[in-house]
Every structure is written in structure tokens, then in C-alpha cells.
Scaffold this motif. Sequence first.
Motif, PDB file in Angstrom:
ATOM      1  N   MET A 143       0.325  -1.287  -0.074  1.00 46.70           N
ATOM      2  CA  MET A 143       0.429  -0.087  -0.383  1.00 46.70           C
ATOM      3  C   MET A 143       1.067   1.300  -0.434  1.00 46.70           C
ATOM      4  O   MET A 143       1.855   1.179   0.615  1.00 46.70           O
ATOM      5  N   SER A 144       0.506   1.770  -0.892  1.00 42.01           N
ATOM      6  CA  SER A 144       1.263   3.770  -0.925  1.00 42.01           C
ATOM      7  C   SER A 144       0.375   4.916  -0.235  1.00 42.01           C
ATOM      8  O   SER A 144       0.119   5.096  -0.016  1.00 42.01           O
ATOM      9  N   GLY A 145      -0.881   5.079  -1.825  1.00 42.01           N
ATOM     10  CA  GLY A 145      -1.441   6.273  -1.514  1.00 42.01           C
ATOM     11  C   GLY A 145      -2.397   5.416  -2.055  1.00 42.01           C
ATOM     12  O   GLY A 145      -2.683   5.204  -4.032  1.00 42.01           O
ATOM     13  N   TYR A 146      -3.548   5.838  -1.964  1.00 34.90           N
ATOM     14  CA  TYR A 146      -4.844   5.318  -2.971  1.00 34.90           C
ATOM     15  C   TYR A 146      -5.980   6.580  -3.018  1.00 34.90           C
ATOM     16  O   TYR A 146      -6.010   6.586  -1.305  1.00 34.90           O
ATOM     17  N   PHE A 147      -6.719   6.081  -3.598  1.00 36.10           N
ATOM     18  CA  PHE A 147      -8.305   7.449  -3.155  1.00 36.10           C
ATOM     19  C   PHE A 147      -9.224   6.573  -2.957  1.00 36.10           C
ATOM     20  O   PHE A 147     -10.083   5.748  -3.444  1.00 36.10           O
ATOM     21  N   ALA A 148     -10.331   7.486  -1.654  1.00 36.15           N
ATOM     22  CA  ALA A 148     -11.250   7.150  -2.054  1.00 36.15           C
ATOM     23  C   ALA A 148     -12.335   8.155  -0.748  1.00 36.15           C
ATOM     24  O   ALA A 148     -12.054   8.659  -0.603  1.00 36.15           O
ATOM     25  N   ASN A 149     -14.000   7.612  -1.941  1.00 34.03           N
ATOM     26  CA  ASN A 149     -14.745   9.005  -1.507  1.00 34.03           C
ATOM     27  C   ASN A 149     -15.576   8.274  -0.045  1.00 34.03           C
ATOM     28  O   ASN A 149     -16.875   8.078  -0.899  1.00 34.03           O
ATOM     29  N   ALA A 150     -15.680   9.250   0.208  1.00 32.02           N
ATOM     30  CA  ALA A 150     -17.095   9.270   1.592  1.00 32.02           C
ATOM     31  C   ALA A 150     -18.505   9.602   1.383  1.00 32.02           C
ATOM     32  O   ALA A 150     -18.190  11.124   0.473  1.00 32.02           O
ATOM     33  N   HIS A 151     -19.578   8.961   0.904  1.00 34.39           N
ATOM     34  CA  HIS A 151     -20.040  10.253   0.024  1.00 34.39           C
ATOM     35  C   HIS A 151     -21.127  11.484   1.081  1.00 34.39           C
ATOM     36  O   HIS A 151     -20.836  11.349   2.589  1.00 34.39           O
ATOM     37  N   GLY A 152     -21.350  12.595   0.656  1.00 32.17           N
ATOM     38  CA  GLY A 152     -21.662  13.314   2.147  1.00 32.17           C
ATOM     39  C   GLY A 152     -20.313  14.402   1.694  1.00 32.17           C
ATOM     40  O   GLY A 152     -20.317  15.443   2.791  1.00 32.17           O
ATOM     41  N   ALA A 153     -19.157  13.139   1.235  1.00 32.95           N
ATOM     42  CA  ALA A 153     -17.808  14.594   2.270  1.00 32.95           C
ATOM     43  C   ALA A 153     -16.841  15.613   1.091  1.00 32.95           C
ATOM     44  O   ALA A 153     -18.233  15.328  -0.122  1.00 32.95           O
TER      45      ALA A 153
END
Length: 358
Positions: free
Chosen positions: A1-11
Motif C-alpha cells: 500500500m502506498s497511496g489510494y483514493f476513497a470518497n465517502a458520500h457527503g464529504a
Amino acid sequence: MSGYFANAHGAPCPTLVLDGQGLPEETDELLESLTAIRADLSADGAGDVLKNAIVRPSAHPLFDLDYRFVQSLPQSHASFDLRGSCGHSILAAVEAAARAGMIPPLVPGARVRVNVLNNGDNVVCEVEETSDGGTSFTAHFLCTPTKPYTELLMTGEPVTEVHVDRMAVPVSLVSMGNPYVFVPARHLGVETKEQLFAADGKLFDQFARIRLAVCEQQGWDPSGAFPKIAAVLPQEGGALAVRAVSVPSWHPTLALTGAICLGTAVGIEGTIPWSLAWNSGYREGLVTLVTPGGELQVSASSVRTETGPRLAWVSVAGKRVDYQGWAGLPAARFPYAAPSLSTSLSSSQERACLPLPV
């Protein structure tokens, strides 16, 4: 693991989830690395990502992940705030950590226990549903041990007056999840949720002046992201409409920590959220929060003691996170040796999904 994107709804933006095993622990060196990473992201068109979650398997037997939040500030690539936390980013970090093999895959009913290094919060992320694209969670913010409600009031009082533009404005200063300034919307001339949710520059300026006045009165640094500020308006049946500011503009919904803090404030007698909710029909249990991006429900659990009520936990359900993939960062940004995938799994797999009494 280095860097990943994840998006929480409402953020307001996705979270960049970074492997803490590949980054320095000392703060100045860490911020140097984050400055370089932020420059790389901006060059690749991802300069709007202002949330950073640094995670690693926890050595503590009661936790699965150690989590550190760093808020990028808009002033420059080298501007950050390490105070406070971000609930949406905690959920994003759990999603990315599972996808990268740092913790076991997420399955319905699993509970991932997160140690928030910024402020000592204990958060349990309970998996509701999973899919190829992401996960739905219930987030439980635990008080271990339970906390007297009086300790959650930053001035020791449920309502504090602050002077803004030669006018006394009542505010409630509450800290749970993150510190918040709660203002009655009607004191700002707002009577309906439509007015509250309009993209009003005048209202935004009022928010900014009140927050600045609070910081000056309390001797707090106003340059960072905390405390945050939100205006609250009562709705039928005890619901509350709420509008908050993020970095650097209106929040599209409400921060998860904002929901946690507001749900807590509703249970503290005398605060502005408590008065507005109870006077409009709230009678304990779930409180409905109405935001520009939809509704959510918050539940706070307390225990009664001889010295007064104490907060045990606060929960928010139905929080969806979408996994967006690898961030494409150069390996040179992660100079520290990290354990192999099998080592990361073996250190946390036996305890990642144990049930907790929440």
C-alpha cells in the motif's frame, strides 16, 4: 500500500489514504513528505484533494488500525492542520486499507477498530453492505471510559456569548469528534431551511466573522480548520436543519464528526441544539439532521450516574464509501521499508472482525 483514493458520500472531496509504514513518523519530516505528495497530486490535476489519512496496522491489542488525519489548507502546498479528525476520512481509510490488504477484506457484520492518533478517539466502523465499488458503514464513536457531558463543553457552559459586529451572539461550544461552534440560525436572520441552504455569500461571511470572534475570545488559533462552525434551525418533530463550513467553502452536507458532535450536543441540557430540538418536539432516541445533501440520523447513548449523565457512544448509520483506486504516487515518496502483505495481514487478521459490545 502506498497511496489510494476513497470518497465517502457527503464529504467535500475524496481522501488520499497513505501507508504510514512508508512515511516518516516525526512531524516535520512527515509534513515535508506530504508537501511533495501534494505537489505531485496538483500536477496531476488532483489538487482539490485536501484530506489525508495516514494509516498502519495497530500494535495495540484493542485496535486494528492506527489513523492520523492531516487537513491540507488552501494557502499553499505546505499548509496543513494536524488538529482534530475527519469521520468521512476514517471510513475512507478503512475502505482503502482493506482493499490494499492491510486488514482483512470487509464483509457485512465486520467491525474495524480505529485508533485516532490526533485526538484519542476510538471509532468502530461496522460494515453494513459491501460491493465491488465500495462499502456502507455504521460509524460508532466510543467514549472509553464514559465522559461527563460537562467535559464536552469547551467553556464549561452550555451557551457562551460572543460579540460580533457590536452584537452579542449566543453560541454553544461543544467538542466530540471535533470541536464545533453551534449558532442558532434565526439569530442570523434565517427562518427557513431553504434560506439556510442557499449559496449565500453574506451568510458565509457571517459564519466566518463569528468563528473568528470565538477564536479571539477564547485565545484559539483561527488559521487552521478547527473549531468548525455550523448554524442550526429547528424542524418539525424535533429534527434539526444544519449548515456548516468546511475547508475552504460550504460543506455539501455535514462532516461525520459534525453529525457526531451535533448529536451529542442535543443530549446536553441547555445547549442551543438541545433547546431547539426539545422545543420543536424531540423526545430522545434518534435525532434527524437535515443537510443540503440529504438527511441522516444520529443516535447518542448515555449512562446516568450520581454525578450526572455521561456519554457512552454516538453512532451514525448508512455512510457509503466509494473506492477510487491507486493514487499513482512515485515510489520515492515512500522511502521507508514496509512489511510485506502477508506480514500486515498476520498482524491484524485474527482481531479485525471480532464483535464488540456497541
